[in-house]
Motif scaffolding. Structure first.
Motif, PDB file in Angstrom:
ATOM      1  N   LYS A  69       0.845  -1.180   0.000  1.00  0.00           N
ATOM      2  CA  LYS A  69       0.000   0.000   0.000  1.00  0.00           C
ATOM      3  C   LYS A  69       0.887   1.238   0.000  1.00  0.00           C
ATOM      4  CE  LYS A  69      -4.118   1.978   2.173  1.00  0.00           C
ATOM      5  NZ  LYS A  69      -5.104   1.865   3.279  1.00  0.00           N
ATOM      6  N   ASP A  70       1.044   1.868  -1.184  1.00  0.00           N
ATOM      7  CA  ASP A  70       1.955   3.014  -1.302  1.00  0.00           C
ATOM      8  C   ASP A  70       1.613   3.854  -2.542  1.00  0.00           C
ATOM      9  OD1 ASP A  70       4.066   4.702  -0.672  1.00  0.00           O
ATOM     10  OD2 ASP A  70       5.513   3.513  -1.815  1.00  0.00           O
ATOM     11  N   PRO A  71       0.555   4.682  -2.507  1.00  0.00           N
ATOM     12  CA  PRO A  71      -0.433   4.831  -1.439  1.00  0.00           C
ATOM     13  C   PRO A  71      -1.605   3.868  -1.593  1.00  0.00           C
ATOM     14  CG  PRO A  71      -0.801   6.498  -3.080  1.00  0.00           C
ATOM     15  CD  PRO A  71       0.384   5.688  -3.559  1.00  0.00           C
ATOM     16  N   LYS A  72      -1.933   3.512  -2.869  1.00  0.00           N
ATOM     17  CA  LYS A  72      -3.061   2.610  -3.061  1.00  0.00           C
ATOM     18  C   LYS A  72      -2.577   1.169  -2.995  1.00  0.00           C
ATOM     19  CE  LYS A  72      -2.811   3.024  -8.132  1.00  0.00           C
ATOM     20  NZ  LYS A  72      -3.566   3.417  -9.344  1.00  0.00           N
ATOM     21  N   GLU A  73      -3.480   0.288  -2.680  1.00  0.00           N
ATOM     22  CA  GLU A  73      -3.134  -1.109  -2.504  1.00  0.00           C
ATOM     23  C   GLU A  73      -2.815  -1.761  -3.840  1.00  0.00           C
ATOM     24  OE1 GLU A  73      -5.922  -4.393  -0.998  1.00  0.00           O
ATOM     25  OE2 GLU A  73      -5.034  -3.587   0.834  1.00  0.00           O
ATOM     26  N   ARG A  74      -1.663  -2.436  -3.906  1.00  0.00           N
ATOM     27  CA  ARG A  74      -1.251  -3.143  -5.112  1.00  0.00           C
ATOM     28  C   ARG A  74      -0.846  -4.559  -4.735  1.00  0.00           C
ATOM     29  NH1 ARG A  74       0.083   0.315  -9.452  1.00  0.00           N
ATOM     30  NH2 ARG A  74       0.214   2.520  -8.909  1.00  0.00           N
ATOM     31  N   LEU A  75      -1.165  -5.508  -5.598  1.00  0.00           N
ATOM     32  CA  LEU A  75      -0.729  -6.883  -5.409  1.00  0.00           C
ATOM     33  C   LEU A  75       0.579  -7.072  -6.174  1.00  0.00           C
ATOM     34  CD1 LEU A  75      -1.361  -9.665  -4.211  1.00  0.00           C
ATOM     35  CD2 LEU A  75      -2.604 -10.206  -6.324  1.00  0.00           C
ATOM     36  N   ILE A  76       1.665  -7.269  -5.431  1.00  0.00           N
ATOM     37  CA  ILE A  76       2.994  -7.414  -6.012  1.00  0.00           C
ATOM     38  C   ILE A  76       3.334  -8.895  -6.125  1.00  0.00           C
ATOM     39  CG2 ILE A  76       5.419  -6.786  -5.798  1.00  0.00           C
ATOM     40  CD1 ILE A  76       3.539  -4.411  -6.155  1.00  0.00           C
ATOM     41  N   HIS A  77       3.923  -9.273  -7.245  1.00  0.00           N
ATOM     42  CA  HIS A  77       4.326 -10.657  -7.465  1.00  0.00           C
ATOM     43  C   HIS A  77       5.848 -10.702  -7.594  1.00  0.00           C
ATOM     44  CE1 HIS A  77       0.126 -11.816  -8.264  1.00  0.00           C
ATOM     45  NE2 HIS A  77       0.052 -10.655  -8.887  1.00  0.00           N
ATOM     46  N   SER A  78       6.479 -11.454  -6.718  1.00  0.00           N
ATOM     47  CA  SER A  78       7.935 -11.532  -6.685  1.00  0.00           C
ATOM     48  C   SER A  78       8.390 -12.890  -7.222  1.00  0.00           C
ATOM     49  CB  SER A  78       8.445 -11.341  -5.255  1.00  0.00           C
ATOM     50  OG  SER A  78       9.845 -11.509  -5.188  1.00  0.00           O
ATOM     51  N   ALA A  79       9.214 -12.860  -8.262  1.00  0.00           N
ATOM     52  CA  ALA A  79       9.753 -14.094  -8.835  1.00  0.00           C
ATOM     53  C   ALA A  79      10.953 -14.563  -8.017  1.00  0.00           C
ATOM     54  CB  ALA A  79      10.167 -13.862 -10.285  1.00  0.00           C
ATOM     55  N   PRO A  80      11.215 -15.867  -7.980  1.00  0.00           N
ATOM     56  CA  PRO A  80      12.434 -16.363  -7.323  1.00  0.00           C
ATOM     57  C   PRO A  80      13.672 -15.718  -7.944  1.00  0.00           C
ATOM     58  CG  PRO A  80      10.948 -18.176  -7.851  1.00  0.00           C
ATOM     59  CD  PRO A  80      10.392 -16.962  -8.525  1.00  0.00           C
TER      60      PRO A  80
END
Length: 371
Positions: A69-80
């Motif tokens: 949340k920075d500022p709105k909520e986001r879904l972050i996907h992190s790859a290995p």
């Protein structure tokens, strides 16, 4: 196969390219456990990746997801981490190919461009125009259509092996149904089409930036939008006639829908240039600009937490310096120098060992040099 795209795939798994990719992937992350593990046996890990790519058996692993949340909520996907090295290796080779097809005034994820140049260019266009049309695409990354993206890639890259690798990479993620916006005459097959690029990937940024290149060409060449610029999915079109910009907006809506994208109606509006425009975290007028209040508020809150973490020994000096310099790189310009220095002068960082002795940042770590 054209000469310029011949043997692109071999360039990706070239060991020098993989080593360069590993250096880029670890920037700012070298103390993380997964990075340390990879670096401990770097040569063998890179040779393993090279072998898998060479044999065309490389597979991308599942993502780890978290909310930011920075500022709105986001879904972050992190790859290995090994996948991120491969992402960099791919981008090292394909990004220059895509870059040649882009217009001059596309500023995201390109060497020699960036947010500062985009902001300055927007201010130049404000001075030359009476009206500005701001376009905002709804859930851009989450709604990018895989079929259309792959067709754009095939049109530009003629190496079938790298196209297969890119298709494997793109299909390793798909957004949920909640990010689907209905279009006229949609069928069941349309609804089930794969879409979405994971926020957080370098490749996602490159693909997303290239995805709107046909739109750039449409505005510049078909609609003759002389003063137009784009930073990823943030677009500005300038002109002297409001009715002309209204027609441009309607044409833009139709074109974007052909790429299965929709504008955010409330955020896509026409403004008088004399009133300025909000763009990339700044409010820009023809003769001045300022950081948006909400951005300053977030920075002050973050910096207050850093002050506390540093005093308690939870954050080292180098990480503190990197965070500050990153923010200064984004925010510092001729209009913001005094404001930033005023904010930084209010903070003293005390170590946990000595509560009575503190220090303030000095150039080049904190205070910004005046132009």
């Amino acid at each position: 196969m054209s000469k310029k795209n011949k043997q692109i795939y071999q360039q990706i798994y070239d060991f020098n390219n993989l080593f360069r990719a590993s250096r880029l992937a670890r920037l700012g992350k070298r103390n993380r456990p997964d990075v340390c593990e990879f670096e401990y046996d770097l040569e063998h890990r890179l040779l393993d990746i090279q072998s898998c790519l060479k044999e065309q058996i490389y597979h991308f692993s599942p993502y780890k997801s978290f909310l930011l949340k920075d500022p709105k909520e986001r879904l972050i996907h992190s790859a290995p981490y090994p996948d991120r090295v491969v992402h960099h290796a791919i981008c090292n080779i394909i990004e220059p190919i895509f870059d040649k097809a882009m217009i001059f005034d596309s500023y995201a994820c390109r060497t020699g461009k960036g947010s500062h140049r985009a902001i300055n260019r927007a201010q130049t266009f404000l001075r030359k125009s009476k009206w500005v049309l701001k376009l905002d695409i709804r859930k851009y990354f989450a709604t990018i259509d895989h079929t259309i993206l792959m067709q754009l890639i095939r049109d530009k890259i003629k190496d079938d092996i790298i196209v297969q690798l890119l298709e494997l990479l793109i299909s390793s993620h798909q957004s949920g149904i909640e990010y689907y916006f209905p279009f006229k005459d949609d069928t069941i097959d349309d609804i089930s089409r794969r879409r979405g690029l994971p926020i957080g990937n370098l490749t996602s940024q490159v693909f997303a930036n290239y995805y709107l290149t046909p739109f750039d060409r449409f505005i510049k060449e078909k609609l003759k939008g002389r003063y137009y610029l784009r930073y990823m999915d943030d677009c500005l079109i300038f002109g002297d006639d409001k009715s002309t910009l209204t027609m441009l907006k309607n044409s833009a809506i139709s074109f974007l829908e052909s790429y299965r994208l929709k504008l955010h109606n409330e955020k896509s509006q026409i403004f008088p240039c004399e009133n300025g425009v909000r763009f990339l975290g700044f409010h820009i007028w023809p003769g001045r600009m300022r950081i948006l209040r909400e951005n300053l508020k977030r920075f002050k809150k973050r910096w207050h937490n850093y002050q506390k973490d540093y005093a308690e020994g939870k954050m080292d000096f180098n990480r503190l310096k990197l965070s500050l310099n990153g923010w200064l790189g984004y925010s510092a310009n001729q209009y913001t120098t005094n404001l930033i220095n005023k904010i930084l002068d209010g903070y003293k960082f005390k170590t946990s060992a000595s509560k009575d002795s503190g220090f303030t940042f000095c150039l080049p770590l904190g205070r910004v040099a005046e132009n």
